[in-house]
Scaffold this motif. Structure first.
Motif, mmCIF file in Angstrom:
data_model
loop_
_atom_site.group_PDB
_atom_site.id
_atom_site.type_symbol
_atom_site.label_atom_id
_atom_site.label_comp_id
_atom_site.label_asym_id
_atom_site.label_seq_id
_atom_site.Cartn_x
_atom_site.Cartn_y
_atom_site.Cartn_z
ATOM 1 N N LYS A 85 36.074 87.536 44.287
ATOM 2 C CA LYS A 85 35.342 88.298 44.441
ATOM 3 C C LYS A 85 34.467 88.703 45.286
ATOM 4 O O LYS A 85 33.994 87.561 46.527
ATOM 5 N N VAL A 86 34.296 89.735 46.337
ATOM 6 C CA VAL A 86 33.450 90.285 47.514
ATOM 7 C C VAL A 86 33.232 91.442 47.931
ATOM 8 O O VAL A 86 32.903 92.140 45.875
ATOM 9 N N GLU A 87 31.888 91.459 48.357
ATOM 10 C CA GLU A 87 31.095 92.732 48.529
ATOM 11 C C GLU A 87 31.741 93.726 49.278
ATOM 12 O O GLU A 87 32.048 93.305 50.629
ATOM 13 N N VAL A 88 32.291 95.267 49.059
ATOM 14 C CA VAL A 88 32.572 95.646 50.000
ATOM 15 C C VAL A 88 31.524 96.947 51.193
ATOM 16 O O VAL A 88 31.615 97.384 52.021
ATOM 17 N N ASN A 89 30.495 97.071 50.424
ATOM 18 C CA ASN A 89 28.977 97.198 50.872
ATOM 19 C C ASN A 89 28.213 97.003 50.779
ATOM 20 O O ASN A 89 27.804 96.262 50.537
ATOM 21 N N GLY A 90 26.891 97.447 51.539
ATOM 22 C CA GLY A 90 25.457 96.516 52.494
ATOM 23 C C GLY A 90 25.637 95.874 52.669
ATOM 24 O O GLY A 90 26.606 95.589 53.068
ATOM 25 N N ALA A 91 24.325 95.133 53.109
ATOM 26 C CA ALA A 91 24.404 93.913 54.048
ATOM 27 C C ALA A 91 24.875 92.957 53.771
ATOM 28 O O ALA A 91 25.513 91.738 54.086
ATOM 29 N N SER A 92 25.517 92.918 52.768
ATOM 30 C CA SER A 92 26.761 91.687 52.515
ATOM 31 C C SER A 92 27.584 91.465 52.470
ATOM 32 O O SER A 92 28.873 91.331 51.365
ATOM 33 N N ARG A 93 28.402 92.970 53.309
ATOM 34 C CA ARG A 93 29.669 93.027 53.008
ATOM 35 C C ARG A 93 30.197 91.937 53.845
ATOM 36 O O ARG A 93 30.011 91.751 55.132
ATOM 37 N N ALA A 94 31.729 91.930 52.957
ATOM 38 C CA ALA A 94 32.738 90.559 53.850
ATOM 39 C C ALA A 94 33.280 91.179 55.243
ATOM 40 O O ALA A 94 33.644 92.706 55.151
ATOM 41 N N PRO A 95 33.475 90.595 55.879
ATOM 42 C CA PRO A 95 34.279 90.502 57.222
ATOM 43 C C PRO A 95 34.930 91.690 57.032
ATOM 44 O O PRO A 95 35.298 92.384 57.931
ATOM 45 N N LEU A 96 35.890 91.179 55.885
ATOM 46 C CA LEU A 96 37.084 91.755 55.799
ATOM 47 C C LEU A 96 36.928 93.533 56.007
ATOM 48 O O LEU A 96 37.374 93.962 56.246
ATOM 49 N N TYR A 97 35.667 93.647 55.511
ATOM 50 C CA TYR A 97 35.475 95.154 55.085
ATOM 51 C C TYR A 97 34.095 95.992 55.221
ATOM 52 O O TYR A 97 34.647 97.371 56.346
ATOM 53 N N ALA A 98 34.164 95.050 56.734
ATOM 54 C CA ALA A 98 33.371 95.294 58.372
ATOM 55 C C ALA A 98 34.344 95.799 58.746
ATOM 56 O O ALA A 98 34.270 96.998 59.584
ATOM 57 N N LEU A 99 35.586 95.109 58.744
ATOM 58 C CA LEU A 99 36.430 96.037 59.721
ATOM 59 C C LEU A 99 37.596 96.714 58.991
ATOM 60 O O LEU A 99 37.086 97.716 59.662
#
Length: 161
Positions: A95-109
């Protein structure tokens, strides 16, 4: 910013899941959830995975609990749900976070400010198509079915390219 194949996730079982394992493959990255109205998309995702796997394609499911708390379970709960209800064989990340300050690096990309398809993830089952070279080729909304013509045509083109 690191590229797709430079990133590392963890699988649901806690084992490392380096994305370099997908080098040379076309990947459909999907943020998934077990208790969502769109959860039946797991069936079409598994069908896509089976249909195209021999051609160098994989679905990558990335559980997320940021939308209505629709992925509340443990890693074991998620794995069991996916196996029992949808016979999922494609890889599932932790499980990861996809939005916000804790967004996973994958979703930052995939969706960050500098991404080709920038903008917050809107809901569960948003889809990103990654080419064999790690470039993000397309983004599909949560309500776009995994086997919709625009998705399968994009996969066909990526596999042919």
């Amino acid at each position: 910013m690191p590229g797709f194949h430079d990133l590392k996730l963890h699988a649901l079982d806690g084992a490392p899941l380096p994305l370099e394992r997908f080098k040379g493959e076309v990947v459909l990255v999907v943020n998934v959830a077990s208790k969502c109205g769109l959860t039946p998309q797991y069936a079409a995702l598994e069908n896509l995975h089976q249909r195209y796997q021999a051609q160098g394609f994989s679905v990558l499911g990335v559980p997320c609990n940021q939308f209505g708390g629709q992925e509340p379970g443990s890693a074991q709960d998620i794995q069991s749900f996916c196996s029992v209800n949808y016979a999922v064989t494609f890889p599932l990340a932790a499980k990861v976070e996809v939005n916000g300050a804790s967004r996973a690096p994958l979703y930052a990309l995939l969706a960050g400010d500098d991404a080709a398809f920038a903008g917050d993830i809107t809901w569960n089952f948003e889809k990103f198509l990654i080419g064999r070279d790690g470039q993000v080729l397309a983004r599909f909304s949560p309500r776009t079915e995994p086997d919709a013509p625009e998705v399968t045509q994009a996969i066909d083109a990526a596999l042919a390219g």
